[in-house]
Design a protein around this motif. Structure first.
Motif, PDB file in Angstrom:
ATOM      1  N   ALA A 196       0.848  -1.190   0.000  1.00  0.00           N
ATOM      2  CA  ALA A 196       0.000   0.000   0.000  1.00  0.00           C
ATOM      3  C   ALA A 196       0.887   1.244   0.000  1.00  0.00           C
ATOM      4  CB  ALA A 196      -0.894   0.011   1.233  1.00  0.00           C
ATOM      5  N   GLY A 197       0.430   2.281  -0.667  1.00  0.00           N
ATOM      6  CA  GLY A 197       1.193   3.515  -0.659  1.00  0.00           C
ATOM      7  C   GLY A 197       1.187   4.175  -2.012  1.00  0.00           C
ATOM      8  N   GLY A 198       1.822   5.310  -2.071  1.00  0.00           N
ATOM      9  CA  GLY A 198       1.844   6.091  -3.294  1.00  0.00           C
ATOM     10  C   GLY A 198       3.029   5.784  -4.171  1.00  0.00           C
ATOM     11  N   THR A 199       3.323   6.724  -5.040  1.00  0.00           N
ATOM     12  CA  THR A 199       4.391   6.580  -6.019  1.00  0.00           C
ATOM     13  C   THR A 199       5.740   6.337  -5.355  1.00  0.00           C
ATOM     14  OG1 THR A 199       3.195   8.027  -7.522  1.00  0.00           O
ATOM     15  CG2 THR A 199       5.520   7.713  -7.967  1.00  0.00           C
ATOM     16  N   ALA A 200       6.014   7.019  -4.254  1.00  0.00           N
ATOM     17  CA  ALA A 200       7.306   6.860  -3.574  1.00  0.00           C
ATOM     18  C   ALA A 200       7.482   5.424  -3.090  1.00  0.00           C
ATOM     19  CB  ALA A 200       7.413   7.835  -2.413  1.00  0.00           C
ATOM     20  N   THR A 201       6.421   4.821  -2.612  1.00  0.00           N
ATOM     21  CA  THR A 201       6.495   3.442  -2.133  1.00  0.00           C
ATOM     22  C   THR A 201       6.731   2.481  -3.293  1.00  0.00           C
ATOM     23  OG1 THR A 201       5.021   3.949  -0.300  1.00  0.00           O
ATOM     24  CG2 THR A 201       5.290   1.640  -0.861  1.00  0.00           C
ATOM     25  N   VAL A 202       6.041   2.701  -4.385  1.00  0.00           N
ATOM     26  CA  VAL A 202       6.218   1.853  -5.568  1.00  0.00           C
ATOM     27  C   VAL A 202       7.641   1.996  -6.088  1.00  0.00           C
ATOM     28  CG1 VAL A 202       5.484   1.455  -7.947  1.00  0.00           C
ATOM     29  CG2 VAL A 202       3.783   1.879  -6.170  1.00  0.00           C
ATOM     30  N   LYS A 203       8.145   3.216  -6.126  1.00  0.00           N
ATOM     31  CA  LYS A 203       9.510   3.462  -6.590  1.00  0.00           C
ATOM     32  C   LYS A 203      10.518   2.761  -5.673  1.00  0.00           C
ATOM     33  CE  LYS A 203      12.615   7.195  -7.899  1.00  0.00           C
ATOM     34  NZ  LYS A 203      12.783   8.642  -8.013  1.00  0.00           N
ATOM     35  N   ALA A 204      10.301   2.838  -4.369  1.00  0.00           N
ATOM     36  CA  ALA A 204      11.202   2.174  -3.415  1.00  0.00           C
ATOM     37  C   ALA A 204      11.153   0.659  -3.591  1.00  0.00           C
ATOM     38  CB  ALA A 204      10.829   2.551  -1.982  1.00  0.00           C
ATOM     39  N   MET A 205       9.975   0.110  -3.833  1.00  0.00           N
ATOM     40  CA  MET A 205       9.838  -1.330  -4.053  1.00  0.00           C
ATOM     41  C   MET A 205      10.551  -1.755  -5.331  1.00  0.00           C
ATOM     42  SD  MET A 205       5.881  -1.984  -2.933  1.00  0.00           S
ATOM     43  CE  MET A 205       5.902  -3.687  -3.470  1.00  0.00           C
ATOM     44  N   LEU A 206      10.412  -0.986  -6.386  1.00  0.00           N
ATOM     45  CA  LEU A 206      11.060  -1.303  -7.652  1.00  0.00           C
ATOM     46  C   LEU A 206      12.583  -1.222  -7.512  1.00  0.00           C
ATOM     47  CD1 LEU A 206      10.851  -2.037 -10.604  1.00  0.00           C
ATOM     48  CD2 LEU A 206      10.525   0.388 -11.125  1.00  0.00           C
ATOM     49  N   LEU A 207      13.073  -0.214  -6.805  1.00  0.00           N
ATOM     50  CA  LEU A 207      14.505  -0.075  -6.583  1.00  0.00           C
ATOM     51  C   LEU A 207      15.035  -1.260  -5.774  1.00  0.00           C
ATOM     52  CD1 LEU A 207      16.944   1.763  -7.085  1.00  0.00           C
ATOM     53  CD2 LEU A 207      16.418   2.889  -4.924  1.00  0.00           C
ATOM     54  N   GLU A 208      14.314  -1.662  -4.747  1.00  0.00           N
ATOM     55  CA  GLU A 208      14.712  -2.810  -3.932  1.00  0.00           C
ATOM     56  C   GLU A 208      14.717  -4.086  -4.765  1.00  0.00           C
ATOM     57  OE1 GLU A 208      16.149  -4.830  -0.710  1.00  0.00           O
ATOM     58  OE2 GLU A 208      15.905  -2.663  -0.917  1.00  0.00           O
ATOM     59  N   TRP A 209      13.747  -4.256  -5.636  1.00  0.00           N
ATOM     60  CA  TRP A 209      13.687  -5.424  -6.523  1.00  0.00           C
ATOM     61  C   TRP A 209      14.895  -5.423  -7.461  1.00  0.00           C
ATOM     62  CZ3 TRP A 209      12.997  -5.785 -11.897  1.00  0.00           C
ATOM     63  CH2 TRP A 209      12.740  -7.082 -12.381  1.00  0.00           C
ATOM     64  N   CYS A 210      15.242  -4.259  -8.013  1.00  0.00           N
ATOM     65  CA  CYS A 210      16.410  -4.160  -8.894  1.00  0.00           C
ATOM     66  C   CYS A 210      17.688  -4.501  -8.137  1.00  0.00           C
ATOM     67  CB  CYS A 210      16.514  -2.759  -9.499  1.00  0.00           C
ATOM     68  SG  CYS A 210      15.229  -2.390 -10.708  1.00  0.00           S
TER      69      CYS A 210
ATOM     70  N   VAL B  72      23.248  -0.861  -7.444  1.00  0.00           N
ATOM     71  CA  VAL B  72      22.030  -0.088  -7.683  1.00  0.00           C
ATOM     72  C   VAL B  72      21.637   0.656  -6.400  1.00  0.00           C
ATOM     73  CG1 VAL B  72      19.593  -0.205  -8.311  1.00  0.00           C
ATOM     74  CG2 VAL B  72      21.248  -1.658  -9.491  1.00  0.00           C
ATOM     75  N   GLN B  73      21.794   1.969  -6.435  1.00  0.00           N
ATOM     76  CA  GLN B  73      21.430   2.822  -5.306  1.00  0.00           C
ATOM     77  C   GLN B  73      20.321   3.813  -5.649  1.00  0.00           C
ATOM     78  OE1 GLN B  73      22.639   2.492  -2.168  1.00  0.00           O
ATOM     79  NE2 GLN B  73      23.622   0.662  -2.998  1.00  0.00           N
ATOM     80  N   ASN B  74      20.119   4.037  -6.960  1.00  0.00           N
ATOM     81  CA  ASN B  74      19.119   5.011  -7.387  1.00  0.00           C
ATOM     82  C   ASN B  74      18.734   4.698  -8.835  1.00  0.00           C
ATOM     83  OD1 ASN B  74      21.135   6.225  -9.155  1.00  0.00           O
ATOM     84  ND2 ASN B  74      21.990   7.132  -7.301  1.00  0.00           N
ATOM     85  N   PHE B  75      17.869   5.520  -9.392  1.00  0.00           N
ATOM     86  CA  PHE B  75      17.432   5.318 -10.773  1.00  0.00           C
ATOM     87  C   PHE B  75      18.133   6.257 -11.749  1.00  0.00           C
ATOM     88  CE2 PHE B  75      13.649   3.360  -8.741  1.00  0.00           C
ATOM     89  CZ  PHE B  75      13.786   2.110  -9.332  1.00  0.00           C
ATOM     90  N   SER B  76      19.252   6.821 -11.343  1.00  0.00           N
ATOM     91  CA  SER B  76      19.990   7.694 -12.258  1.00  0.00           C
ATOM     92  C   SER B  76      21.411   7.172 -12.436  1.00  0.00           C
ATOM     93  CB  SER B  76      19.954   9.145 -11.774  1.00  0.00           C
ATOM     94  OG  SER B  76      20.447   9.239 -10.450  1.00  0.00           O
ATOM     95  N   GLY B  77      22.341   7.608 -11.623  1.00  0.00           N
ATOM     96  CA  GLY B  77      23.742   7.262 -11.788  1.00  0.00           C
ATOM     97  C   GLY B  77      24.064   5.781 -11.739  1.00  0.00           C
ATOM     98  N   SER B  78      23.286   5.014 -11.017  1.00  0.00           N
ATOM     99  CA  SER B  78      23.540   3.580 -10.896  1.00  0.00           C
ATOM    100  C   SER B  78      23.401   2.843 -12.228  1.00  0.00           C
ATOM    101  CB  SER B  78      22.579   2.948  -9.881  1.00  0.00           C
ATOM    102  OG  SER B  78      22.790   3.454  -8.589  1.00  0.00           O
ATOM    103  N   TRP B  79      22.740   3.466 -13.175  1.00  0.00           N
ATOM    104  CA  TRP B  79      22.462   2.823 -14.458  1.00  0.00           C
ATOM    105  C   TRP B  79      23.316   3.381 -15.588  1.00  0.00           C
ATOM    106  CZ3 TRP B  79      18.969  -1.171 -14.225  1.00  0.00           C
ATOM    107  CH2 TRP B  79      18.275  -1.282 -13.019  1.00  0.00           C
ATOM    108  N   GLY B  80      24.195   4.314 -15.290  1.00  0.00           N
ATOM    109  CA  GLY B  80      24.939   5.050 -16.302  1.00  0.00           C
ATOM    110  C   GLY B  80      25.840   4.240 -17.215  1.00  0.00           C
ATOM    111  N   SER B  81      26.425   3.167 -16.711  1.00  0.00           N
ATOM    112  CA  SER B  81      27.349   2.377 -17.531  1.00  0.00           C
ATOM    113  C   SER B  81      26.638   1.324 -18.377  1.00  0.00           C
ATOM    114  CB  SER B  81      28.367   1.661 -16.639  1.00  0.00           C
ATOM    115  OG  SER B  81      27.742   0.618 -15.902  1.00  0.00           O
TER     116      SER B  81
END
Length: 85
Positions: free
Chosen positions: A12-26, A38-47
């Protein structure tokens, strides 16, 4: 009760919760891959390696992850998108 790689995160929760769940899954799917943190959805994916690691975790026979160079972004992303298609 929640099941899977991140049972401590509530569904349950909003966008922030879904984003946190997706990041944890990654993080869970890419854990143990060399040069992938993988620490975030920006720099962690750069390479491109995190995307390759995520795909490799599902399709380990599709390519040899150990041969990838973290400095060769173009190749890594091209490979990842080709495999993803």
């Amino acid at each position: 009760a929640a099941k899977g790689p991140a049972p401590h995160l509530k569904r349950a929760g909003g966008t922030a919760t879904v984003k946190a769940m997706l990041l944890e899954w990654c993080r869970f799917r890419t854990r143990g891959y060399q040069n992938v943190d993988v620490q975030n959805f920006s720099g962690s994916w750069g390479s491109g390696l995190a995307f390759c690691a995520l795909l490799h975790s599902f399709f380990p026979d599709a390519f040899d992850f150990a041969t990838l160079d973290p400095h060769n972004r173009h190749h890594n992303f091209t490979l990842a998108f080709t495999i993803a298609e």
